[in-house]
Design a protein around this motif. Sequence first.
Motif, short mmCIF file in Angstrom:
data_model
loop_
_atom_site.label_atom_id
_atom_site.label_comp_id
_atom_site.label_asym_id
_atom_site.label_seq_id
_atom_site.Cartn_x
_atom_site.Cartn_y
_atom_site.Cartn_z
N MET A 20 0.83 -1.20 0.00
CA MET A 20 0.00 0.00 0.00
C MET A 20 0.87 1.26 0.00
N ARG A 21 1.94 1.23 0.79
CA ARG A 21 2.86 2.38 0.81
C ARG A 21 3.43 2.63 -0.59
N GLN A 22 3.83 1.58 -1.28
CA GLN A 22 4.39 1.74 -2.62
C GLN A 22 3.35 2.34 -3.57
N TRP A 23 2.11 1.91 -3.44
CA TRP A 23 1.05 2.42 -4.31
C TRP A 23 0.77 3.90 -4.01
N PRO A 96 2.74 12.56 3.71
CA PRO A 96 3.34 11.26 3.40
C PRO A 96 2.53 10.10 3.94
N PHE A 97 2.74 8.94 3.34
CA PHE A 97 2.14 7.71 3.84
C PHE A 97 2.66 7.47 5.26
N ARG A 98 1.75 7.14 6.18
CA ARG A 98 2.19 6.83 7.53
C ARG A 98 1.14 5.98 8.25
N ILE A 99 1.60 5.18 9.17
CA ILE A 99 0.71 4.41 10.04
C ILE A 99 0.54 5.19 11.32
N ASP A 100 -0.70 5.47 11.66
CA ASP A 100 -1.03 6.32 12.80
C ASP A 100 -2.00 5.55 13.69
N GLY A 106 -2.59 8.81 3.99
CA GLY A 106 -1.84 9.14 2.80
C GLY A 106 -2.77 9.55 1.68
N PRO A 107 -2.27 10.24 0.66
CA PRO A 107 -3.12 10.71 -0.44
C PRO A 107 -3.66 9.58 -1.29
N GLY A 108 -4.99 9.40 -1.24
CA GLY A 108 -5.63 8.36 -2.03
C GLY A 108 -5.74 7.03 -1.33
N VAL A 109 -5.45 6.97 -0.03
CA VAL A 109 -5.44 5.67 0.66
C VAL A 109 -6.84 5.07 0.78
N LYS A 113 -6.93 3.75 -3.52
CA LYS A 113 -5.89 2.75 -3.76
C LYS A 113 -5.92 1.64 -2.71
N GLY A 114 -6.18 2.02 -1.45
CA GLY A 114 -6.28 1.01 -0.42
C GLY A 114 -7.43 0.06 -0.66
N CYS A 115 -8.50 0.57 -1.27
CA CYS A 115 -9.67 -0.26 -1.56
C CYS A 115 -9.40 -1.20 -2.74
#
Length: 376
Positions: A20-23, A96-100, A106-109, A113-115
């Motif tokens: 997911m981070r790469q995407w 930026p992509f991050r786990i919170d 992240g933009p579009g998560v 893109k995550g979906c």
Amino acid sequence: MPRQLLTYLDACLPDLLDEMRQWIEIESFTRDITAVSWMVNVVGERLSKLGASVRKYNGKPQADHLLASWPGEGEPILIVGHVDTVYPPGTIDEFPFRIDGDVVRGPGVSDMKGCILLTCAALQALRHFGRWTSRPLKFLITTDEEIGSPTSRRYIEEQARGCRAALIIESAEEGGWLKTWRKSVSMYDLVITGKPSHAGVAPELGISAIHELSYQIGQILPLARPEIGTTINIGKISGGTAANVVAAEAHCTIDVRARKVGEAERVDQALHQLAPRLAGAKLSLEGGVNRPAMEPTPATMALYAAAEQIAKQLNLPIKASGTGGGSDGNFTSAIGVPTLDGLGGWGSDSHSFDEWLSISQFAPRAALLARLIETL
């Protein structure tokens, strides 16, 4: 089977989060054709590894769309998603992509893109357990949803015709609710042309486009019927050049949302019948109905009932819901295909720097989608 699915998907989660981070770091802003094409290819390779036959459709002037398909017998199942986002290049530096905690940001998560990755995980799980649907399966990935699906609409409708169901993998938003209805979306630009003149010396020689626009807005707003879900918003107004000049031009944007089929057409017809009030003023209206209303038909509610039964097996919260925002499910529903929306991950705050997707709900939501595909 539900418990096995959850265990398998939970075990895959670390690798899926890395993917997911790469995407997310591929900034696939709709107008950035190179980046969106890159994202399409990445998803295409992912689906090819799951046994799909992959082909592309012309998306000019945007990036090409992608269709992944698997053979079977009977009426097909169609899954629809998009890889374009609203975030321009460079956003990843600020957001930026991050786990919170329990969410990934992240933009579009969540949009979406995550979906899409969640859908890939669901299909991967079905293959792993040998529980693939016997029906033909199609997964259409589009590249222009965020600007109204101008070139992908024809492919969405073409692929949806004759399908058993259309599964739309937009995020479920907080609460995890599925969408059985969405409002129609109509967008307009109204331009008024008048005649300039000196506001102090010869105001009578001018035709104020701003005065005309004020009158027209007074005609437009009463077309709303909020009691049945029809709303109208004047989102932007501009016009004139200086305080002492009778305005020669004025402009406004009009956003119309309607829950019931037929309401968008009623307002559209009324807008096109607007007539100037001031002698010599001219009106120009552009735009129209972008997405038809998605109504909760009996076939759609039967599809929801099937999902509800699966959700109970997974101890997953669920209910039928709807929204004023549109999706590509509006198109599939309007041509009579049973459509269930919100089948992606549990996430929200799309189009903002707070956009998020739940980590703990990723496996249950993927399991729900997998079981729905299998049981259909």
